[in-house]
Design an enzyme around this catalytic site. Structure first.
Site, PDB file in Angstrom:
ATOM      1  N   SER A 180       0.832  -1.191   0.000  1.00 27.24           N
ATOM      2  CA  SER A 180       0.000   0.000   0.000  1.00 27.24           C
ATOM      3  C   SER A 180       0.876   1.254   0.000  1.00 27.24           C
ATOM      4  CB  SER A 180      -0.960  -0.049   1.197  1.00 27.24           C
ATOM      5  OG  SER A 180      -1.986   0.906   1.066  1.00 27.24           O
ATOM      6  N   ASP A 204      -5.726  -3.784  -2.413  1.00 28.10           N
ATOM      7  CA  ASP A 204      -4.632  -3.507  -1.480  1.00 28.10           C
ATOM      8  C   ASP A 204      -3.939  -4.779  -0.993  1.00 28.10           C
ATOM      9  OD1 ASP A 204      -3.236  -2.760   1.040  1.00 28.10           O
ATOM     10  OD2 ASP A 204      -4.224  -0.832   0.719  1.00 28.10           O
TER      11      ASP A 204
END
Length: 322
Positions: free
Chosen positions: A40, A201
């Site tokens: 991320s 993610d």
């Protein structure tokens, strides 16, 4: 003590400014990053360092990042209406284009566009590394179509029949940034079938893969792998991701919030309890800052950066005393 290190950087939204602060301190202390991995927002700092950014360059890049532009609305750009419309039609509140384009420009200025620019040829590396694993950067993402953790560029060839050298680094990081319900999911297709996979993610399956660079050939590592973690405060920040996940909503949505939070932190919280992981991890207390607090003032941004630097200083002081 060697000044060469590998780095693994955890995700955490805006909290990633603290991660950048820790990395800046390590670079200022004379450490050289040989390889970097990130999930991320951690993938952003990892990509910049892998591309050759020094302490001054990394700080300057963070200053050029305009936080308030990160939640980029779709058309029509009416606050509230735009988010609701996007959530219903694209399963997300925001596009995520601004941060991808910003990173593309920053990397290009450092001479990096595709993973070919991050190839690593070192005869002293782990003898078990495949050709697809010889890169300076690894980005974690989650293939929800197959239920797999992706390690990019490592998995481009085997899972998607895509030459890793040809893949855009900024696109890989954008995949890792796809916070569920917040940023639009990405799509990665297999060549030549065109079979699509939905990518979100990397934190859904592994937010802190600190062991990714550990040797598997029985040889002693030539330098340490250090991690930067923001894990302790992440569950609270997840409440701000989407109105659907906020407190006080209908029970099914409250359960969904808990499931998402557990997906992000459950595995890694257990992982962090291992002494061999905690001993090589810089932990930064970012309490009070939510992962989607994109309206931080300049003073708050600076304070977050300094928290990271302070945590790195404490970590390094502890290493000297060993």
């Amino acid at each position: 003590m060697t000044k060469e290190i590998d780095l693994v950087l955890e995700g955490g939204g805006v909290k990633g400014l603290a991660t950048a602060g820790a990395v800046i301190q390590l670079l200022e202390s004379g450490y050289t990053c040989q390889r970097a991995a990130g999930t991320s927002v951690g993938a952003i700092a990892a990509a910049l360092v892998a591309a050759g950014a020094d302490a001054r360059g990394l700080r300057a890049a963070m200053e050029r990042l305009q936080l308030r532009k990160i939640p980029d609305r779709t058309i029509p750009r009416a606050r509230g209406f735009s988010e609701g419309f996007s959530l219903l039609t694209a399963s997300s509140l925001y596009k995520g284009d601004y941060i991808r384009d910003w990173l593309f420009d920053e990397l290009k200025a450092l001479g990096v566009v595709t993973f070919k620019d991050l190839r690593r040829e070192d005869k002293g590396d782990d003898a078990n590394l495949t050709d697809e694993q010889r890169y300076k950067l690894v980005v974690m993402a989650t293939d929800v179509s197959r239920g797999l953790l992706l390690r990019l560029p490592w998995d481009y060839a085997g899972l998607f029949n895509r030459p890793p050298d040809d893949e855009c680094v900024a696109d890989a990081v954008r995949m890792s940034l796809s916070i569920p319900f917040y940023f639009r999911p990405c799509t990665l297709t297999r060549i030549p079938t065109g079979e699509p996979s939905v990518i979100v993610d990397g934190g859904v399956l592994s937010n802190f893969a600190v062991e990714i660079f550990d040797r598997t050939d029985g040889e002693k590592g030539r330098w340490p792998t250090w991690g930067v973690s923001l894990l302790p405060d992440l569950p609270e920040g997840l409440r701000a991701i989407s109105p659907l996940l906020g407190p006080g909503f209908v029970p099914p949505m409250e359960l969904m919030k808990q499931v998402v939070a557990t997906a992000f932190v459950g595995h890694d919280q257990t992982h962090m309890n291992r002494p061999d992981v905690r001993d090589r991890t810089i932990e930064i207390d970012t309490t009070g800052v939510g992962i989607t607090d994109f309206r931080l003032s300049p003073e708050e941004r600076s304070a977050l950066l300094e928290k990271g630097r302070a945590a790195a200083k404490t970590f390094l002081a502890g290493r000297k005393s060993e």
